[in-house]
Design a protein around this motif. Structure first.
Motif, short mmCIF file in Angstrom:
data_model
loop_
_atom_site.label_atom_id
_atom_site.label_comp_id
_atom_site.label_asym_id
_atom_site.label_seq_id
_atom_site.Cartn_x
_atom_site.Cartn_y
_atom_site.Cartn_z
N ASP A 157 0.08 3.82 -2.92
CA ASP A 157 -0.55 5.15 -2.63
C ASP A 157 0.98 6.14 -3.19
OD1 ASP A 157 -2.55 3.75 -1.83
OD2 ASP A 157 -2.14 4.10 0.33
N GLY A 158 2.05 5.83 -2.84
CA GLY A 158 3.34 6.85 -3.15
C GLY A 158 2.99 6.94 -4.67
N PHE A 159 2.97 5.81 -5.58
CA PHE A 159 3.04 6.01 -7.07
C PHE A 159 1.67 6.84 -7.47
CE2 PHE A 159 6.16 2.33 -6.88
CZ PHE A 159 7.09 3.07 -7.70
N MET A 212 1.73 10.62 -7.06
CA MET A 212 2.82 11.36 -8.06
C MET A 212 2.42 12.28 -8.74
SD MET A 212 5.97 8.54 -8.85
CE MET A 212 4.90 7.92 -10.05
N HIS A 221 0.72 -1.30 -0.12
CA HIS A 221 0.07 0.01 -0.08
C HIS A 221 0.92 1.33 0.16
CE1 HIS A 221 -3.79 -2.45 1.57
NE2 HIS A 221 -3.69 -2.25 0.43
N PHE A 222 1.85 0.96 0.77
CA PHE A 222 2.95 2.39 0.71
C PHE A 222 3.60 2.61 -0.67
CE2 PHE A 222 7.31 4.06 1.16
CZ PHE A 222 6.93 5.03 1.89
N TYR A 223 3.85 1.61 -1.25
CA TYR A 223 4.40 1.91 -2.59
C TYR A 223 3.18 2.32 -3.64
CZ TYR A 223 9.18 0.52 -2.06
OH TYR A 223 10.64 0.29 -1.71
#
Lengths: 512, 91
Positions: free
Chosen positions: B21-23, B26, B17-19
């Motif tokens: 949501d991060g993407f 952007m 989820h961290f990756y």
């Protein structure tokens, strides 16, 4: 082989490698240096909790991201070139470079895939301390991953910790620590990273000065400058000192490079360092022309001090190194060529004896080879003067780098002084000059690499392998085609970077 | 001390989820990723594949042949009247 060389191919392959390396180096120093400064900004934010410092940190992080994204993987092209254009070299150094480059790949992958993502995505999603730790780890990791490529480069300039295996035609690593911690490698790493930090400080000063001139984001620009100028000043002084240490190292292991970048044809005691002068491009090592055109100024005995840590010492000139100087106990390239040719003859005879199954003769030829192998590369030169690198280019690259390197601490002191006086915004002349300092830094940094690589010609591996033997037997047309393809690709990428970067600079930091 | 059997999948999910949501969040990063993808495609699928074959890997099948080829190149300078074959010629 020498007599049948397509020299055009060698020169195109060198030009292609130079183009790729110089393009790659447009991005690397900023990536290496700015991560440290961002880590400082981030630390101040965590310490103070100030939203202004957070905004500032995020802004510089974004510009770092643009630079990183455009620059990433541009270095891989050099590895393609090794396999295609420089296959003999590539085969011969595989055992030495395999370990350092594998370590670099592992470092780059793990650090970039983990901490890099946390640094960019971690705002309000991980703890402040872990987020800050990740930012510092990106700085540490990216600089550590640069260690290994610099170790590999340093080995080519000073090939220690190896033994040549005549059965496999490979240089085999004998001592990893000797390769990884050779004084040349340590100096190269320290000089590259400190100068990168200096470059990053100039980048921040250039953009912040632009904001101050435009009266935009004033507080952010002033704060950015305050930290960057302190780091830049420390880094620039450090760069000057370790640059001096690099020069000492060059004098010990590559005296020809030192003589070339100082335009020193005749060896001297109390040798002076050229402070100003125009090099005579037409002079050859064997003629009697003046090395300089018109007036030139030397600081007495400083080159002796730099080369040998002694004012009164003798610094060999190019003539001493080409033709020898028995008085100073210097073996000339002509004598080394003879020893090198003996090494090649012995290698040839060794292989032939092996084919014939004559073990005793093979052992004798191997002994003879080992006696001369340190001069192997000289055996491929056709005349002693070929041991001299392009003098004018080495000289100019060195003096441009030194002149600009001396200017940078003065710029940082100026910024710090007027910042402390609270008069920075009034000093339009300084801010105007400040906007172009990053480009000056880029010129100095590129000049440093031109000096390092042009100054060591004709060697791919110092004294052991000239570029003419390191190459693959391709036609120059093949290399020429890919040279232009790279030129187009790189130009497009550079246009993309500059346009994205300019757009982000015009947008500025995010408002709250 | 006991550990929950669900701890590891929970961690993996959180990282995912961290990756993700991060993407998703952007902005300029999307453009940069497109440039990176295009660049890698051009480098590996075009340049490497068509223009930068590994000479020794493609021309020879064993390390022993490669070593012989390099040794020949190293010693050929003292064997006068021997020409160096260019790529494409039979060795």
């Amino acid at each position: 082989m020498i007599e049948n060389l397509d020299l055009g191919m060698v020169n195109w392959a060198r030009a292609q490698f130079a183009l790729t390396a110089m393009y790659h180096w447009l991005f690397v120093p900023l990536t290496l240096g700015i991560t440290w400064i961002i880590a400082f900004y981030h630390s101040i934010y965590v310490k103070t909790g100030s939203e202004e410092w957070k905004r500032l940190t995020k802004f510089w992080m974004k510009l770092f991201g643009v630079n990183f994204a455009i620059g990433v993987a541009t270095g891989i092209i050099m590895e393609f070139e090794f396999g295609t254009n420089w296959s003999n070299y590539s085969w011969m150094v595989g055992d030495i470079f395999g370990a350092p480059l594998a370590i670099e790949g592992i470092f780059a992958f793990f650090i970039e895939a983990t901490f890099f993502a946390v640094m960019f995505f971690g705002w309000n999603r991980v703890s402040k301390r872990f987020h800050l730790f990740s930012t510092w780890m990106v700085a540490v990791g990216s600089n550590l991953s640069a260690v290994w490529i610099l170790v590999a480069n340093a080995w080519m300039q000073y090939p220690v910790g190896q033994a040549f295996n005549p059965d496999t035609a490979r240089f085999e690593m004998q001592n990893f620590a000797e390769v990884a911690f050779s004084p040349y490698a340590v100096n190269k790493f320290v000089h590259a990273t400190s100068s990168s930090m200096l470059m990053a400080a100039l980048f921040i000063i250039s953009i912040s000065s632009y904001y101050l001139l435009r009266k935009r984001h004033i507080m952010m620009a002033k704060r950015s400058i305050a930290v960057a100028a302190i780091i830049g000043l420390i880094a620039s002084v450090f760069t000057i000192f370790n640059g001096d240490e690099s020069a000492y190292e060059i004098a010990q292991v590559q005296p020809m490079k030192l003589a070339a970048f100082e335009g020193l044809y005749e060896g001297e005691t109390n040798a002076g360092l050229v402070a100003f002068g125009l090099i005579n491009r037409d002079k050859k090592v064997f003629d009697t022309q003046d090395p300089f055109v018109g007036f030139h100024l030397k600081i007495p005995a400083v080159l002796s001090l730099m080369a040998n840590r002694s004012f009164g010492s003798f610094v060999p000139g190019m003539k001493d190194l080409v033709y020898g100087n028995s008085e100073q106990g210097i073996l000339g390239a002509a004598q080394k060529m003879e020893r090198g040719q003996n090494a090649i003859d012995s290698l040839n005879a060794y292989k032939q004896s092996q084919k014939d199954g004559d073990a005793e003769a093979a052992a004798n030829h191997l002994t003879a080879f080992n006696e001369n192998k340190e001069f192997l590369g000289y055996g491929y030169l056709t005349k002693p003067e070929e041991a001299v690198p392009p003098v004018a280019l080495s000289f100019n690259a060195f003096h441009i780098m030194v002149a600009l390197g001396t200017l940078f601490p003065i710029i940082f002191i100026g910024y710090l002084y007027f910042s402390m006086k609270g008069k920075l915004e009034e000093k339009k002349w300084l801010l105007g000059f400040g906007t172009i300092t990053y480009f000056l830094g880029m010129i100095a940094s590129q000049a440093g690499w031109v000096l390092a690589e042009v100054g060591r010609q004709p060697w791919a591996i110092q004294d052991l392998l000239p570029v003419t033997v390191a190459r693959t037997n391709l036609t120059s047309g093949t290399v020429q085609t890919t040279f232009y393809m790279f030129l187009i690709l790189f130009t497009l990428l550079l246009i993309a970077e500059i346009s994205i970067m300019v757009k982000q600079i015009n947008i500025g930091p995010e408002e709250n | 001390m006991s550990t929950s059997p669900h701890a590891a999948p929970g961690l993996i999910l959180r990282v995912f989820h961290f990756y993700r949501d991060g993407f998703r969040q952007m902005t300029v990063g999307r453009t940069l990723w497109k440039i990176i993808a295009l660049k890698l495609f051009v480098m590996f699928a075009v340049l490497k594949f068509f223009f930068f074959p590994n000479f020794l890997a493609t021309e020879f099948t064993t390390d022993s042949q490669r070593a012989d080829h390099v040794i020949n190149n190293l010693t050929r300078s003292v064997q006068r009247n021997v020409t160096t074959p260019v790529k494409g010629e039979k060795l």
